[in-house]
Write an enzyme that holds these catalytic residues in place. Structure first.
Site, PDB file in Angstrom:
ATOM      1  N   LEU A  29       0.811  -1.216   0.000  1.00  0.00           N
ATOM      2  CA  LEU A  29       0.000   0.000   0.000  1.00  0.00           C
ATOM      3  C   LEU A  29       0.848   1.273   0.000  1.00  0.00           C
ATOM      4  O   LEU A  29       0.315   2.372  -0.151  1.00  0.00           O
ATOM      5  CB  LEU A  29      -0.951   0.001   1.206  1.00  0.00           C
ATOM      6  CG  LEU A  29      -2.032  -1.086   1.183  1.00  0.00           C
ATOM      7  CD1 LEU A  29      -2.912  -0.998   2.423  1.00  0.00           C
ATOM      8  CD2 LEU A  29      -2.873  -1.001  -0.082  1.00  0.00           C
ATOM      9  N   ASN A  57       7.190  -2.925   3.832  1.00  0.00           N
ATOM     10  CA  ASN A  57       8.299  -2.171   3.239  1.00  0.00           C
ATOM     11  C   ASN A  57       7.878  -0.762   2.836  1.00  0.00           C
ATOM     12  O   ASN A  57       7.977  -0.343   1.684  1.00  0.00           O
ATOM     13  CB  ASN A  57       8.902  -2.930   2.047  1.00  0.00           C
ATOM     14  CG  ASN A  57       7.901  -3.252   0.948  1.00  0.00           C
ATOM     15  OD1 ASN A  57       6.693  -3.297   1.174  1.00  0.00           O
ATOM     16  ND2 ASN A  57       8.405  -3.483  -0.249  1.00  0.00           N
ATOM     17  N   ASP A  93       9.236  -9.018   3.479  1.00  0.00           N
ATOM     18  CA  ASP A  93       8.932  -9.104   2.049  1.00  0.00           C
ATOM     19  C   ASP A  93       9.560  -7.953   1.273  1.00  0.00           C
ATOM     20  O   ASP A  93       9.501  -6.794   1.685  1.00  0.00           O
ATOM     21  CB  ASP A  93       7.429  -9.111   1.806  1.00  0.00           C
ATOM     22  CG  ASP A  93       7.124  -9.323   0.344  1.00  0.00           C
ATOM     23  OD1 ASP A  93       7.486 -10.382  -0.185  1.00  0.00           O
ATOM     24  OD2 ASP A  93       6.547  -8.416  -0.283  1.00  0.00           O
ATOM     25  N   HIS A 148       4.385 -15.505  -3.080  1.00  0.00           N
ATOM     26  CA  HIS A 148       4.565 -15.441  -4.545  1.00  0.00           C
ATOM     27  C   HIS A 148       5.408 -16.578  -5.135  1.00  0.00           C
ATOM     28  O   HIS A 148       6.447 -16.356  -5.762  1.00  0.00           O
ATOM     29  CB  HIS A 148       5.148 -14.087  -4.961  1.00  0.00           C
ATOM     30  CG  HIS A 148       6.291 -13.560  -4.129  1.00  0.00           C
ATOM     31  ND1 HIS A 148       7.424 -14.283  -3.858  1.00  0.00           N
ATOM     32  CD2 HIS A 148       6.462 -12.363  -3.516  1.00  0.00           C
ATOM     33  CE1 HIS A 148       8.249 -13.570  -3.121  1.00  0.00           C
ATOM     34  NE2 HIS A 148       7.685 -12.398  -2.895  1.00  0.00           N
ATOM     35  N   ASP A 194       0.298  -9.717  -4.807  1.00  0.00           N
ATOM     36  CA  ASP A 194       1.574  -8.998  -4.699  1.00  0.00           C
ATOM     37  C   ASP A 194       1.453  -7.642  -5.391  1.00  0.00           C
ATOM     38  O   ASP A 194       2.369  -7.188  -6.095  1.00  0.00           O
ATOM     39  CB  ASP A 194       2.719  -9.822  -5.291  1.00  0.00           C
ATOM     40  CG  ASP A 194       4.097  -9.290  -4.882  1.00  0.00           C
ATOM     41  OD1 ASP A 194       4.169  -8.358  -4.037  1.00  0.00           O
ATOM     42  OD2 ASP A 194       5.106  -9.792  -5.402  1.00  0.00           O
TER      43      ASP A 194
END
Length: 432
Positions: free
Chosen positions: A69, A100, A158, A238, A311
């Site tokens: 986001l 992140n 991630d 993923h 993702d």
């Protein structure tokens, strides 16, 4: 506020399947009854919205466990509001936001901020995922217990792998005591070695440095071993390679507590589909070979792959309109996911019930959410029109991101309405 949905086909795996009437009141499911009986349980009120569900399907609200986001810090790419509204436009009622951001969600203060912004957005629910290590640097373990009190539902670094095996072991032991899953970004950076697409003939033809399958699969194998050692819940993000899927299949057969996701682009596209130097096809992990794509589909069919996530990774145009090896990794996916996933049903790979399991029920189980369509539960609901045809138009996205490899693709099936906490937060204009 009350909503009545009449004559709608309900698919809630393990709970309901069939034609029903649904009553929603004060944010909760009030009743689920046989068609024509709803009037007997609904209270008389002027504040009632009646929805004709004929021709539509109602499923538990779709949940995407892997979304970027960007807020705080990179609001030019996406905000919590635009991302949560894009999710709603894709029929997704809840997302798990990756840590992140800038600053990284590695402390309770950032977690609290994310939840506050999500509440203001009044769109899809946001479940923050906290960082494993301080500033995603893979060195110092964060105060995960404090972040859990603030509202995180899982942890991950991630975007960056946890290369230190001892740190990952400590993380798993810590999170087992807290009963939260650890999301794994499986990548050996030394093997990836600055690559930009899959190692194979297409990369060679374009003169682009490749990333071998082993860059993913060796880390999958390591973390399977650590999950077996610690007994902690590990969720692989993923997944893109045949070797990773085979390793996870064997781990599950042994009873190791692992789950995994894939994304629509890994069962829809391959590296051979990449137009020369088109950075909208650049993501990490990269698009793989047709053999890998077939293995991903097989993993979805046999249940090795538990769920589908996007993702979703929005970027500004100037971060993509550069040389391929300099472009940012990632594509947007919230608004195309459902349409692409419905192709799995059309092509006969999955039944509709199985797809709902992978897009709603399994993600809910992973995150500890009860999203069954039963009286008393929060009313999060996705209404789907299976027959509507539409063309992917990035300029019409609710997301700030336009970086999609699916521009111009014709899809069938879309969210007709998205309901969160008993409120209609999105209604599709099928003429637009």
């Amino acid at each position: 506020m009350q909503i009545q949905i009449k004559n709608i086909r309900v698919i809630d795996p393990g709970n309901i399947e069939g034609l029903k009437d649904i009553s929603i009141k004060d944010g909760l499911f009030e009743a689920v009854s046989e068609p024509g009986q709803l009037s007997e349980v609904a209270k008389d009120s002027d504040d009632v919205t009646v929805i004709d569900g004929q021709g539509l399907i109602a499923v538990p609200g779709l949940i995407d466990v892997h979304v970027h986001l960007r807020e705080p810090g990179q609001e030019y790419k996406e905000t919590i509001e635009t991302g949560a509204k894009a999710a709603a436009a894709g029929g997704i009622t809840a997302v798990c936001s990756m840590p992140n951001t800038k600053p990284v969600n590695d402390n309770a203060q950032v977690t609290t901020f994310i939840l506050s912004q999500a509440q203001k957005a009044n769109a899809a629910r946001v479940y923050p995922v906290g960082a494993i290590s301080a500033n995603l640097e893979g060195q110092k373990l964060n105060d995960i217990a404090d972040m859990k009190k603030a509202g995180i539902r899982a942890v991950t670094d991630d975007g960056m792998p946890v290369s230190d095996s001892q740190l990952m072991r400590r993380t798993l032991e810590y999170c087992k005591s807290l009963d939260i899953p650890v999301f794994v970004h499986a990548e050996d950076k030394r093997l990836a070695d600055g690559g930009s697409m899959n190692e194979g003939l297409p990369a060679t033809v374009m003169g682009i440095k490749g990333i071998p399958n082993a860059a993913e699969s060796v880390m999958v194998m390591r973390d399977i071993a650590l999950a077996e050692l610690t007994g902690a819940r590990v969720h692989f993000c993923h997944m893109s390679t045949a070797q990773s899927i085979e390793a996870i299949r064997h781990a599950k057969a042994k009873g190791v507590p692992v789950t995994c996701e894939t994304a629509p682009h890994y069962f829809t596209l391959t590296d051979a589909d990449i137009p020369p130097y088109d950075t909208n096809f650049k993501m990490n992990p990269p698009l793989r070979s047709d053999k890998d794509r077939a293995a991903i589909i097989e993993g979805l069919i046999d249940g090795t792959i538990d769920m589908i996530a996007t993702d979703h990774a929005p970027h500004a145009e100037d971060e993509k309109q550069v040389e391929f090896d300099q472009a940012a990794f990632g594509i947007v996916g919230l608004e195309t996911s459902l349409g692409l996933c419905l192709d799995l049903v059309t092509q006969g790979h999955l039944t509709l019930v199985q797809l709902v399991e992978k897009m709603a029920k399994a993600p809910a189980d992973l995150m500890g959410i009860n999203n069954a369509i039963v009286p008393g539960n929060p009313a999060d609901l996705t209404l789907i029109d299976l027959d509507v045809g539409w063309t992917v138009n990035p300029d019409a996205f609710v997301s700030k991101g336009r970086n999609t490899p699916f521009a111009g693709r014709k899809l069938t099936g879309a969210a007709a309405m998205t309901i969160v906490d008993g409120q209609v937060i999105y209604t599709r204009n099928f003429e637009g």
